[in-house]
Design a protein around this motif. Structure first.
Motif, PDB file in Angstrom:
ATOM      1  N   GLN A   1      -1.937  23.283  22.155  1.00 31.03           N
ATOM      2  CA  GLN A   1      -0.579  22.932  22.551  1.00 31.03           C
ATOM      3  C   GLN A   1       0.366  22.944  21.355  1.00 31.03           C
ATOM      4  O   GLN A   1       1.531  23.360  21.474  1.00 31.03           O
ATOM      5  CB  GLN A   1      -0.547  21.545  23.215  1.00 31.03           C
ATOM      6  CG  GLN A   1      -1.113  21.514  24.627  1.00 31.03           C
ATOM      7  CD  GLN A   1      -2.624  21.372  24.646  1.00 31.03           C
ATOM      8  OE1 GLN A   1      -3.279  21.467  23.620  1.00 31.03           O
ATOM      9  NE2 GLN A   1      -3.176  21.126  25.820  1.00 31.03           N
TER      10      GLN A   1
ATOM     11  N   LYS B   1       5.521  20.890  31.519  1.00 34.97           N
ATOM     12  CA  LYS B   1       4.470  19.977  31.039  1.00 34.97           C
ATOM     13  C   LYS B   1       3.850  20.444  29.724  1.00 34.97           C
ATOM     14  O   LYS B   1       3.616  19.626  28.824  1.00 34.97           O
ATOM     15  CB  LYS B   1       3.395  19.816  32.108  1.00 34.97           C
ATOM     16  CG  LYS B   1       2.403  18.688  31.819  1.00 34.97           C
ATOM     17  CD  LYS B   1       1.373  18.579  32.934  1.00 34.97           C
ATOM     18  CE  LYS B   1       2.011  18.138  34.231  1.00 34.97           C
ATOM     19  NZ  LYS B   1       1.006  17.960  35.308  1.00 34.97           N
ATOM     20  N   PRO B   2       3.548  21.746  29.533  1.00 32.17           N
ATOM     21  CA  PRO B   2       2.984  22.165  28.229  1.00 32.17           C
ATOM     22  C   PRO B   2       3.916  21.881  27.063  1.00 32.17           C
ATOM     23  O   PRO B   2       3.472  21.448  25.998  1.00 32.17           O
ATOM     24  CB  PRO B   2       2.756  23.661  28.413  1.00 32.17           C
ATOM     25  CG  PRO B   2       2.672  23.862  29.892  1.00 32.17           C
ATOM     26  CD  PRO B   2       3.598  22.864  30.492  1.00 32.17           C
TER      27      PRO B   2
ATOM     28  N   ILE C   1       2.843  15.204  21.129  1.00 32.16           N
ATOM     29  CA  ILE C   1       1.788  15.124  20.112  1.00 32.16           C
ATOM     30  C   ILE C   1       2.398  15.156  18.715  1.00 32.16           C
ATOM     31  O   ILE C   1       2.048  14.358  17.833  1.00 32.16           O
ATOM     32  CB  ILE C   1       0.784  16.257  20.303  1.00 32.16           C
ATOM     33  CG1 ILE C   1       0.026  16.090  21.622  1.00 32.16           C
ATOM     34  CG2 ILE C   1      -0.200  16.326  19.142  1.00 32.16           C
ATOM     35  CD1 ILE C   1      -0.655  17.348  22.093  1.00 32.16           C
TER      36      ILE C   1
ATOM     37  N   THR D   1       9.772  10.165  25.282  1.00 26.00           N
ATOM     38  CA  THR D   1       9.581  11.481  25.895  1.00 26.00           C
ATOM     39  C   THR D   1      10.233  11.537  27.278  1.00 26.00           C
ATOM     40  O   THR D   1      10.823  12.565  27.658  1.00 26.00           O
ATOM     41  CB  THR D   1       8.082  11.806  26.005  1.00 26.00           C
ATOM     42  OG1 THR D   1       7.528  11.886  24.690  1.00 26.00           O
ATOM     43  CG2 THR D   1       7.849  13.122  26.722  1.00 26.00           C
TER      44      THR D   1
ATOM     45  N   SER E   1       3.559  25.348  20.976  1.00 26.47           N
ATOM     46  CA  SER E   1       4.916  24.820  20.796  1.00 26.47           C
ATOM     47  C   SER E   1       5.663  25.603  19.742  1.00 26.47           C
ATOM     48  O   SER E   1       6.878  25.850  19.866  1.00 26.47           O
ATOM     49  CB  SER E   1       4.854  23.340  20.406  1.00 26.47           C
ATOM     50  OG  SER E   1       4.410  23.178  19.078  1.00 26.47           O
TER      51      SER E   1
ATOM     52  N   PHE F   1      -5.727  18.851  20.640  1.00 26.63           N
ATOM     53  CA  PHE F   1      -4.517  19.451  21.198  1.00 26.63           C
ATOM     54  C   PHE F   1      -3.948  20.547  20.301  1.00 26.63           C
ATOM     55  O   PHE F   1      -2.752  20.832  20.371  1.00 26.63           O
ATOM     56  CB  PHE F   1      -3.448  18.373  21.412  1.00 26.63           C
ATOM     57  CG  PHE F   1      -3.843  17.307  22.391  1.00 26.63           C
ATOM     58  CD1 PHE F   1      -3.820  17.549  23.753  1.00 26.63           C
ATOM     59  CD2 PHE F   1      -4.260  16.061  21.946  1.00 26.63           C
ATOM     60  CE1 PHE F   1      -4.188  16.569  24.659  1.00 26.63           C
ATOM     61  CE2 PHE F   1      -4.625  15.071  22.838  1.00 26.63           C
ATOM     62  CZ  PHE F   1      -4.594  15.317  24.201  1.00 26.63           C
TER      63      PHE F   1
ATOM     64  N   ALA G   1       3.939  18.119  26.377  1.00 26.22           N
ATOM     65  CA  ALA G   1       2.697  17.697  25.721  1.00 26.22           C
ATOM     66  C   ALA G   1       2.719  18.047  24.240  1.00 26.22           C
ATOM     67  O   ALA G   1       2.344  17.226  23.389  1.00 26.22           O
ATOM     68  CB  ALA G   1       1.499  18.339  26.408  1.00 26.22           C
TER      69      ALA G   1
END
Length: 280
Positions: free
Chosen positions: A268, A194-195, A202, A88, A272, A265, A198
Motif C-alpha cells: 500500500q 480505500k487503498p 499508514i 483520516t 501510494s 503494508f 489505507a
C-alpha cells in the motif's frame, strides 16, 4: 524487450550505485541491533564485532525497569491511533467535499488550505504553546491529539487528487436515487478510495509515532511522555555510563511497531507513491 549493450551497462551501473546506497542506509540499523546484544566492553572492541561473540539478552529485560518504556509505548499508541483514525475520517470528508461538492469559493479555500503547508511548525509553535498553556493542556496528551483530529493537509490533497479519477456520473446517479451526501461518501466514495486511505493512514501513523518536537514541548511528567521522549531520556541518562547496549535495546523496541507495519503494508505504501504520480 531487447536491451542494447549500452542500456545493459547503464542499468548495471545504476544497480550497483543503488546497492551501495542501500548498504550505507541499512548499516546503522544493523549496528543498532548488533549493539543491543553486546555487553559494554564489546561495543568498543576493535575491530568492531558486527556479530557478537556472546549474545546478551539481559538488556531487553532491563529496559522495562530502567525507565517508563511501557507507558511511553501506550501514550504513543493513544496519540497515533486516535489521531490517525479520527483524522483520516475528517480528511477524507474534506477531500470528498473539495473534489465532488459545489460551494462558494471552493478553490480559493483549498488554496488557502494548501498554503498552510508552507508555514513551518517552529514559526507557530510559540503562539500555539501559549494558547494551549492558557487552556491548561500542557503536560497532557491533548495538544498532540486535538489538532490532528481536524485532518491532515497532505492527506486531504492526496485524496482529493485521487477522487478526481472517479466519474461524476456515479455521484449524480446516487443523488437522483435520493442518496444524501454522507450516504454517497459512506457507500460509494470510501469503498472506491480505500487503498489510498489505507496507504495515507499508514504513512501518517509512522510520522506521528516518530514525532519528537511537539511532545518535548508539551510533555514534562515521565508517565505522560511518548515513546520518543522516553528513548531520548534513556540516551541522556545511560550514555554517560556508556551503557549503549541498553539504549540500543530500547531503540530496537521502539522500531518494531513501525517495522512490522511497513512489512505488512509495504504494498500500500508503494502504491501510494505510484498513485500520487498519476492521479490528478
Amino acid at each position: 524487450m531487447v536491451y542494447s549493450k549500452q542500456q545493459k551497462m547503464t542499468n548495471a551501473i545504476i544497480f550497483i550505485i543503488l546497492c551501495i546506497g542501500a548498504v550505507f542506509m541499512i548499516l546503522p540499523l544493523l549496528w543498532m541491533i548488533s549493539t543491543s546484544f553486546k555487553n559494554r566492553e564489546a561495543v568498543f572492541a576493535l575491530p568492531p564485532e558486527w556479530i557478537p561473540k556472546d549474545f546478551q539478552f539481559a538488556k531487553y529485560a532491563e529496559i522495562w525497569t530502567a525507565g517508563p518504556l511501557m507507558s511511553g509505548i501506550i501514550n504513543s499508541l493513544i496519540v497515533a491511533i486516535t489521531v490517525t483514525v479520527i483524522g483520516t475520517l475528517t480528511s477524507s470528508l474534506a477531500a470528498f467535499a473539495f473534489a465532488k461538492m459545489r460551494f462558494p469559493m471552493k478553490n480559493q479555500i483549498f488554496l488557502l488550505l494548501l498554503s498552510s503547508m508552507m508555514i513551518p511548525y517552529p514559526a507557530v509553535m510559540i503562539s500555539q504553546f501559549i494558547m494551549f498553556s492558557g487552556w491548561e493542556w500542557v503536560d497532557t496528551l491533548l495538544p498532540l491529539i486535538v489538532p490532528g483530529l481536524f485532518g491532515n493537509v497532505v492527506m486531504i490533497f492526496f485524496l482529493r487528487q485521487y477522487l478526481y479519477s472517479i466519474p461524476n456520473a456515479i455521484i449524480e446517479a446516487a443523488k437522483i436515487d435520493g442518496t444524501s451526501y454522507f450516504g454517497i461518501y459512506a457507500r460509494i466514495i470510501v469503498p472506491l478510495i480505500k487503498p489510498a486511505i489505507a496507504a495515507q493512514l499508514i504513512l501518517w501513523f509512522m510520522g506521528i509515532w516518530n514525532d519528537y518536537l511537539p511532545p518535548i514541548l508539551y510533555l514534562n511528567s515521565p508517565e505522560i511522555q511518548t515513546l520518543q521522549l522516553v528513548i531520548a531520556n534513556f540516551n541522556a541518562s545511560y550514555a554517560i555510563q556508556s551503557d549503549y547496549p541498553l539504549i540500543m535495546a530500547a531503540s530496537v523496541i521502539s522500531l518494531l511497531p513501525i517495522l512490522i507495519i511497513f512489512l505488512i503494508f509495504q504494498r500500500q505504501i508503494i502504491e501510494s507513491v505510484a498513485i500520487s504520480g498519476v492521479k490528478g
